[in-house]
Motif scaffolding. Structure first.
Motif, PDB file in Angstrom:
ATOM      1  N   ARG B  28       0.830  -1.207   0.000  1.00  0.00           N
ATOM      2  CA  ARG B  28       0.000   0.000   0.000  1.00  0.00           C
ATOM      3  C   ARG B  28       0.863   1.256   0.000  1.00  0.00           C
ATOM      4  NH1 ARG B  28      -4.871  -1.208  -0.476  1.00  0.00           N
ATOM      5  NH2 ARG B  28      -5.147   1.000  -0.880  1.00  0.00           N
ATOM      6  N   GLU B  29       2.135   1.105   0.356  1.00  0.00           N
ATOM      7  CA  GLU B  29       2.998   2.282   0.376  1.00  0.00           C
ATOM      8  C   GLU B  29       3.710   2.421  -0.958  1.00  0.00           C
ATOM      9  OE1 GLU B  29       5.548   3.037   3.626  1.00  0.00           O
ATOM     10  OE2 GLU B  29       3.899   2.982   5.057  1.00  0.00           O
ATOM     11  N   VAL B  30       3.125   3.208  -1.812  1.00  0.00           N
ATOM     12  CA  VAL B  30       3.702   3.428  -3.131  1.00  0.00           C
ATOM     13  C   VAL B  30       4.608   4.646  -3.042  1.00  0.00           C
ATOM     14  CG1 VAL B  30       3.178   3.883  -5.532  1.00  0.00           C
ATOM     15  CG2 VAL B  30       1.600   2.532  -4.159  1.00  0.00           C
ATOM     16  N   PRO B  31       5.897   4.494  -3.332  1.00  0.00           N
ATOM     17  CA  PRO B  31       6.788   5.653  -3.220  1.00  0.00           C
ATOM     18  C   PRO B  31       6.340   6.781  -4.153  1.00  0.00           C
ATOM     19  CG  PRO B  31       7.885   3.800  -4.300  1.00  0.00           C
ATOM     20  CD  PRO B  31       6.590   3.283  -3.773  1.00  0.00           C
ATOM     21  N   SER B  32       6.331   7.982  -3.625  1.00  0.00           N
ATOM     22  CA  SER B  32       5.842   9.110  -4.413  1.00  0.00           C
ATOM     23  C   SER B  32       6.933   9.643  -5.328  1.00  0.00           C
ATOM     24  CB  SER B  32       5.370  10.222  -3.480  1.00  0.00           C
ATOM     25  OG  SER B  32       5.056  11.368  -4.240  1.00  0.00           O
ATOM     26  N   PRO B  33       6.593   9.890  -6.591  1.00  0.00           N
ATOM     27  CA  PRO B  33       7.582  10.493  -7.493  1.00  0.00           C
ATOM     28  C   PRO B  33       7.804  11.976  -7.191  1.00  0.00           C
ATOM     29  CG  PRO B  33       5.490  10.247  -8.616  1.00  0.00           C
ATOM     30  CD  PRO B  33       5.311   9.641  -7.247  1.00  0.00           C
ATOM     31  N   LEU B  34       7.018  12.517  -6.255  1.00  0.00           N
ATOM     32  CA  LEU B  34       7.090  13.956  -5.993  1.00  0.00           C
ATOM     33  C   LEU B  34       8.167  14.317  -4.970  1.00  0.00           C
ATOM     34  CD1 LEU B  34       3.280  14.638  -5.910  1.00  0.00           C
ATOM     35  CD2 LEU B  34       4.873  15.690  -7.488  1.00  0.00           C
ATOM     36  N   ILE B  35       8.755  13.293  -4.343  1.00  0.00           N
ATOM     37  CA  ILE B  35       9.802  13.583  -3.348  1.00  0.00           C
ATOM     38  C   ILE B  35      10.960  14.310  -4.042  1.00  0.00           C
ATOM     39  CG2 ILE B  35      11.370  12.556  -1.646  1.00  0.00           C
ATOM     40  CD1 ILE B  35       8.461  12.053  -0.973  1.00  0.00           C
ATOM     41  N   GLY B 167       9.766  25.318  -0.929  1.00  0.00           N
ATOM     42  CA  GLY B 167       8.535  24.769  -1.490  1.00  0.00           C
ATOM     43  C   GLY B 167       8.746  23.421  -2.153  1.00  0.00           C
ATOM     44  N   VAL B 168       9.805  22.695  -1.750  1.00  0.00           N
ATOM     45  CA  VAL B 168      10.074  21.376  -2.315  1.00  0.00           C
ATOM     46  C   VAL B 168       9.584  20.309  -1.330  1.00  0.00           C
ATOM     47  CG1 VAL B 168      11.892  19.773  -3.030  1.00  0.00           C
ATOM     48  CG2 VAL B 168      12.060  22.210  -3.620  1.00  0.00           C
ATOM     49  N   ILE B 169       8.892  19.299  -1.858  1.00  0.00           N
ATOM     50  CA  ILE B 169       8.422  18.192  -1.014  1.00  0.00           C
ATOM     51  C   ILE B 169       9.628  17.336  -0.627  1.00  0.00           C
ATOM     52  CG2 ILE B 169       7.018  16.096  -0.936  1.00  0.00           C
ATOM     53  CD1 ILE B 169       5.096  17.427  -2.884  1.00  0.00           C
ATOM     54  N   ARG B 170       9.848  17.135   0.662  1.00  0.00           N
ATOM     55  CA  ARG B 170      11.030  16.395   1.087  1.00  0.00           C
ATOM     56  C   ARG B 170      10.695  15.044   1.688  1.00  0.00           C
ATOM     57  NH1 ARG B 170      15.399  20.070   0.950  1.00  0.00           N
ATOM     58  NH2 ARG B 170      16.703  18.309   1.487  1.00  0.00           N
ATOM     59  N   HIS B 171       9.451  14.846   2.087  1.00  0.00           N
ATOM     60  CA  HIS B 171       9.076  13.570   2.699  1.00  0.00           C
ATOM     61  C   HIS B 171       7.564  13.420   2.594  1.00  0.00           C
ATOM     62  CE1 HIS B 171       9.163  10.174   5.449  1.00  0.00           C
ATOM     63  NE2 HIS B 171       8.252  10.751   6.195  1.00  0.00           N
ATOM     64  N   LYS B 172       7.139  12.141   2.448  1.00  0.00           N
ATOM     65  CA  LYS B 172       5.701  11.883   2.434  1.00  0.00           C
ATOM     66  C   LYS B 172       5.410  10.744   3.387  1.00  0.00           C
ATOM     67  CE  LYS B 172       1.873  10.468  -0.528  1.00  0.00           C
ATOM     68  NZ  LYS B 172       1.462   9.964  -1.845  1.00  0.00           N
TER      69      LYS B 172
END
Lengths: 157, 197
Positions: B28-35, B167-172
């Protein structure tokens, strides 16, 4: 989350019943066919073994709507696939792209098959060479004698 | 050659090893490409005052958390006390992204909700929920149709994004934040990002 699971469970039953896919919404038949064709190639992140065409999860409905909107806005299939990958990663594609990290996935089965067939052929040819050892006359006579003795034992018993 | 009979055993153990590793993964934990990518831009109405909006640019210069929630989300209730405790420490601004408050609720038939009623309904439901469970958010914003959620790659509420000063996503974090995840992962990352210039 429980709603999603319920939706997944219920849609499973729907699949058993008559393998239904989601109802087309747009009036334009040609557009709708493109929407469904592309939706079948995109994985639903909620019901992970269903495409967004098959899933009735909330997110799948939203993503189908995105596909429909973007297709009618004139974007092509590749652009929309890129849009999905940018947000959800390669996982959203049922057919993963060919690149360094997926090379094993693409070529692994082929390599296994080639190695397997190679080993099989090697063993078979080796077995053929080993078969039927040649006996000289003395050995033949001894073998015959042993076999006959065996037969006699059998009838006496 | 004598050990030939051990080959199937060895292959079996190898298979067990792979399968055991597979069991330890969470599909269920799909790594986000937005990191490590810039957070998607948004401008959304605020829950406290829907006349005003909050945009991504308004958070620039701060390390902050974006927590996706909704009143219909059961797992959000599980995570909520952790967020309330976090808010009391005042270490990091917490922005709530209220995700599809009305149309995300499976118990509501959207065909019976008039379009102009959806926003007032969402505001009332979200405010009620925060009133009864406590409001940990510095500000909550309303993603009525879930479009910003899609831009952030949200696929299961709750989800939490850690965004840096640029404004950069660093962790999800996917799923409810546990006290352990907060202490061992999120807060150390917040401290490290704050130290960055």
């Amino acid at each position: 989350m429980r709603r999603f699971l319920l939706a997944c469970g219920l849609s499973l039953f729907a699949l058993v019943a008559h393998a239904q896919t989601a109802e087309p919404v747009a009036a334009d038949q040609a557009l709708e066919e493109r929407v469904m064709a592309l939706s079948h190639k995109l994985r639903c992140l909620v019901c992970q073994n269903q495409s967004i065409a098959e899933s009735d999860a909330d997110l799948a409905v939203d993503l189908r709507e995105q596909v429909r909107e973007q297709l009618s806005a004139g974007k092509n299939e590749d652009e929309i696939a890129d849009y999905m990958v940018a947000r959800y990663g390669d996982f959203v594609l049922y057919e993963p792209p060919m690149r360094g990290s997926t090379l094993l996935l693409w070529l692994g089965p082929l390599v296994l098959a080639v190695v397997g067939i190679g080993v099989l052929m090697l063993r078979l040819s080796r077995r053929n060479k080993e078969s039927a050892p040649v006996l000289n006359e003395a050995q033949r006579a001894k073998a015959r004698a042993l076999l006959e003795k065996d037969d006699n034992n059998g009838t006496q018993a | 050659m004598k050990a030939k009979f051990l080959v199937p055993l060895f292959l079996f153990l190898l298979l067990v090893g792979f399968l055991g590793f597979g069991l330890s993964l969470n599909p269920r934990e799909v790594p986000s490409p937005l990191i490590d990518k810039p957070a998607p831009d948004f401008t959304l109405a605020r829950l406290d005052n829907p006349e005003q909006t909050l945009a991504l640019a308004d958070m620039k210069g701060q390390v902050w958390l974006l927590n996706v929630w909704a009143s219909w989300c059961v797992a959000c209730r599980q995570e909520h006390p952790v967020l309330v405790a976090l808010a009391k420490r005042k270490e990091v601004p917490l922005v709530g992204l209220n995700y599809k408050e009305v149309r995300g609720d499976g118990g509501i038939d959207m065909r019976k909700v008039a379009a102009e009623n959806e926003l007032p309904m969402a505001i009332e439901r979200a405010r009620d929920w925060l009133q009864s469970h406590g409001d940990p958010y510095d500000v909550s914003i309303l993603d009525i149709n879930g479009r910003v959620g899609i831009d952030f790659g949200v696929y299961g509420v709750p989800e939490t994004f850690l965004i840096d000063k640029q404004g950069v996503i660093r962790h999800k974090h996917i799923g409810p934040i546990t006290p352990d995840a907060l202490r061992d992962t999120i807060l150390p990352k917040v401290a490290a990002l704050k130290a960055e210039s």
